[in-house]
Write a protein that holds these residues in place. Structure first.
Motif, mmCIF file in Angstrom:
data_model
loop_
_atom_site.group_PDB
_atom_site.id
_atom_site.type_symbol
_atom_site.label_atom_id
_atom_site.label_comp_id
_atom_site.label_asym_id
_atom_site.label_seq_id
_atom_site.Cartn_x
_atom_site.Cartn_y
_atom_site.Cartn_z
ATOM 1 N N ILE A 139 0.822 -1.206 0.000
ATOM 2 C CA ILE A 139 0.000 0.000 0.000
ATOM 3 C C ILE A 139 0.859 1.261 0.000
ATOM 4 O O ILE A 139 0.621 2.189 -0.764
ATOM 5 N N CYS A 140 1.866 1.278 0.840
ATOM 6 C CA CYS A 140 2.545 2.549 1.091
ATOM 7 C C CYS A 140 4.065 2.479 1.099
ATOM 8 O O CYS A 140 4.707 3.510 1.340
ATOM 9 N N GLU A 141 4.650 1.347 0.898
ATOM 10 C CA GLU A 141 6.111 1.257 0.954
ATOM 11 C C GLU A 141 6.753 2.227 -0.043
ATOM 12 O O GLU A 141 6.255 2.398 -1.156
ATOM 13 N N PRO A 142 7.877 2.882 0.339
ATOM 14 C CA PRO A 142 8.613 2.727 1.600
ATOM 15 C C PRO A 142 8.244 3.756 2.683
ATOM 16 O O PRO A 142 8.906 3.824 3.702
ATOM 17 N N GLU A 143 7.230 4.571 2.463
ATOM 18 C CA GLU A 143 6.911 5.640 3.414
ATOM 19 C C GLU A 143 5.548 5.396 4.043
ATOM 20 O O GLU A 143 4.551 6.006 3.667
ATOM 21 N N CYS A 144 5.497 4.481 5.001
ATOM 22 C CA CYS A 144 4.245 4.136 5.656
ATOM 23 C C CYS A 144 4.088 4.891 6.970
ATOM 24 O O CYS A 144 5.087 5.196 7.637
ATOM 25 N N PRO A 145 2.866 5.223 7.357
ATOM 26 C CA PRO A 145 2.647 5.970 8.598
ATOM 27 C C PRO A 145 3.119 5.182 9.820
ATOM 28 O O PRO A 145 2.892 3.971 9.913
ATOM 29 N N PRO A 146 3.797 5.834 10.749
ATOM 30 C CA PRO A 146 4.195 5.159 11.988
ATOM 31 C C PRO A 146 2.973 4.611 12.713
ATOM 32 O O PRO A 146 1.922 5.245 12.759
ATOM 33 N N GLY A 147 3.106 3.416 13.249
ATOM 34 C CA GLY A 147 2.009 2.812 13.985
ATOM 35 C C GLY A 147 1.040 2.013 13.143
ATOM 36 O O GLY A 147 0.107 1.410 13.678
ATOM 37 N N SER A 148 1.236 2.005 11.812
ATOM 38 C CA SER A 148 0.308 1.275 10.946
ATOM 39 C C SER A 148 0.776 -0.147 10.656
ATOM 40 O O SER A 148 0.101 -0.886 9.934
ATOM 41 N N GLU A 149 1.911 -0.534 11.227
ATOM 42 C CA GLU A 149 2.531 -1.810 10.866
ATOM 43 C C GLU A 149 1.604 -3.008 11.102
ATOM 44 O O GLU A 149 1.438 -3.855 10.215
ATOM 45 N N ARG A 150 1.010 -3.098 12.296
ATOM 46 C CA ARG A 150 0.190 -4.268 12.619
ATOM 47 C C ARG A 150 -1.022 -4.371 11.705
ATOM 48 O O ARG A 150 -1.340 -5.448 11.201
ATOM 49 N N ASP A 151 -1.694 -3.258 11.475
ATOM 50 C CA ASP A 151 -2.893 -3.287 10.643
ATOM 51 C C ASP A 151 -2.547 -3.614 9.200
ATOM 52 O O ASP A 151 -3.260 -4.386 8.537
ATOM 53 N N ARG A 152 -1.463 -3.063 8.685
ATOM 54 C CA ARG A 152 -1.024 -3.383 7.326
ATOM 55 C C ARG A 152 -0.676 -4.856 7.208
ATOM 56 O O ARG A 152 -1.022 -5.519 6.223
ATOM 57 N N ARG A 153 0.003 -5.372 8.211
ATOM 58 C CA ARG A 153 0.428 -6.768 8.192
ATOM 59 C C ARG A 153 -0.774 -7.710 8.162
ATOM 60 O O ARG A 153 -0.811 -8.663 7.389
ATOM 61 N N ALA A 154 -1.777 -7.425 9.000
ATOM 62 C CA ALA A 154 -2.966 -8.287 9.053
ATOM 63 C C ALA A 154 -3.792 -8.163 7.776
ATOM 64 O O ALA A 154 -4.223 -9.164 7.196
ATOM 65 N N TYR A 155 -4.018 -6.929 7.328
ATOM 66 C CA TYR A 155 -4.807 -6.700 6.114
ATOM 67 C C TYR A 155 -4.138 -7.371 4.916
ATOM 68 O O TYR A 155 -4.793 -8.066 4.132
ATOM 69 N N GLY A 156 -2.839 -7.185 4.779
ATOM 70 C CA GLY A 156 -2.112 -7.753 3.648
ATOM 71 C C GLY A 156 -2.114 -9.269 3.651
ATOM 72 O O GLY A 156 -2.234 -9.909 2.601
ATOM 73 N N ALA A 157 -1.984 -9.863 4.841
ATOM 74 C CA ALA A 157 -1.959 -11.319 4.930
ATOM 75 C C ALA A 157 -3.310 -11.914 4.534
ATOM 76 O O ALA A 157 -3.367 -12.905 3.779
ATOM 77 N N ILE A 158 -4.404 -11.327 5.030
ATOM 78 C CA ILE A 158 -5.728 -11.838 4.659
ATOM 79 C C ILE A 158 -5.954 -11.655 3.157
ATOM 80 O O ILE A 158 -6.468 -12.547 2.474
#
Length: 296
Positions: free
Chosen positions: A182-201
């Motif tokens: 979605i946003c690499e390489p400049e992703c908002p701080p704190g969005s890691e967990r939500d991005r990880r879960a959304y991307g995996a599903i």
């Protein structure tokens, strides 16, 4: 660079239930507790449930929750739409897959040299096949990475059966797995967990034909629990098929779209939009076949 090397490099980057009351009550509960859904929708759906059973309720709900809203009505929530997707998934007939069969997928991708490709993965994880742009079928030993069919199936079968537990599992993943970033390489701080879960599903949903129905239902319910996930209607895939999108919006950093069929909730593809630019990939066909070169 040959086409098999190009494909592997891209991969590195990137029977019906007898008791329907529980499913019916869960759907009604989700809709009634949705703050932006009007109460009369739940009443109308409840009347249909009592009159014609859950099968009719799911069909009507698919139209009301997945189709266009009536003029002046606010959109329904992701929780309601994804709960309905889960109910539909639960009523899908499970597929038995043999180790000697192959998982087939035809995809479109944003790669000029191979914009549409067909590939087959043997379910024991030993072999893979690709039809190149010249029409030739190339069979080789399978890679051992995330697209290995046996590895993917083992991962899917090991997923927790509870939505909260599944979400925690995806939160703990060591690296992000998604069809498109979605946003690499400049992703908002704190969005890691939500991005990880959304991307995996998102990643696993593209393997729909090998996902057990109850696991697919849990994926939809886990996706609904990711903060900030919303629904957008009439979102087109790369080749123009209309879909229902489950969206993770990261503001100016970008938006991720998981596009589903608006009636069956089958995975159609993904899209990533950032700064006015977009990339998209679609699954054009998929299924289980007996040998490479066959299609469902």
């Amino acid at each position: 660079m040959d086409e098999m090397t190009l494909l592997n490099r891209r991969r590195d980057e990137v029977p019906p239930p007898t008791d329907l009351s529980a499913a019916r009550d869960r759907l009604l509960t989700e809709i009634r507790r949705t703050p932006d859904a009007r109460p009369r929708r739940a009443v109308r759906l409840g009347a249909l449930v009592s009159a014609a059973g859950l099968a009719a309720a799911v069909a009507v709900a698919a139209t009301q929750l997945g189709g266009a809203t009536e003029e002046g009505e606010p959109p329904v929530s992701a929780a309601a739409v994804l709960e309905n997707a889960a109910l539909v998934a639960e009523r899908t007939k499970a597929t038995t897959v043999r180790p000697d069969q192959w998982f087939y997928m035809k995809e479109s991708q944003p790669v000029d040299s191979l914009p549409v490709y067909e590939h087959w993965s043997r379910m024991d994880g030993a072999m893979t096949a690709l039809r190149g742009s010249d029409g030739e079928l190339k069979v080789s030993e399978s890679e051992k990475g995330p697209t290995n069919s046996a590895k993917t199936l083992r991962e899917i079968e090991a997923l927790p059966g509870d939505p909260d537990a599944m979400l925690r599992h995806f939160y703990r993943l060591k690296r992000e797995r998604a069809a498109l970033s979605i946003c690499e390489p400049e992703c908002p701080p704190g969005s890691e967990r939500d991005r990880r879960a959304y991307g995996a599903i998102q990643w696993y949903l593209k393997y729909g034909p090998i996902i057990p129905p109850d696991t697919a239902a849990t994926m939809f319910r886990a996706m609904a629990k990711i903060p900030g996930v919303t629904i957008e209607e009439n979102v087109a895939t790369a080749e123009g098929r209309p879909g229902l999108a489950v969206v993770l919006d990261l503001g100016e950093a970008g938006k991720g779209y998981t596009i589903l069929d608006p009636r069956t909730y089958r995975y159609l593809g993904v899209k990533s939009v950032r700064g006015g630019h977009s990339m998209a990939m679609s699954v054009l066909d998929s299924g289980i076949v007996d040998r490479p070169g066959e299609t469902p």
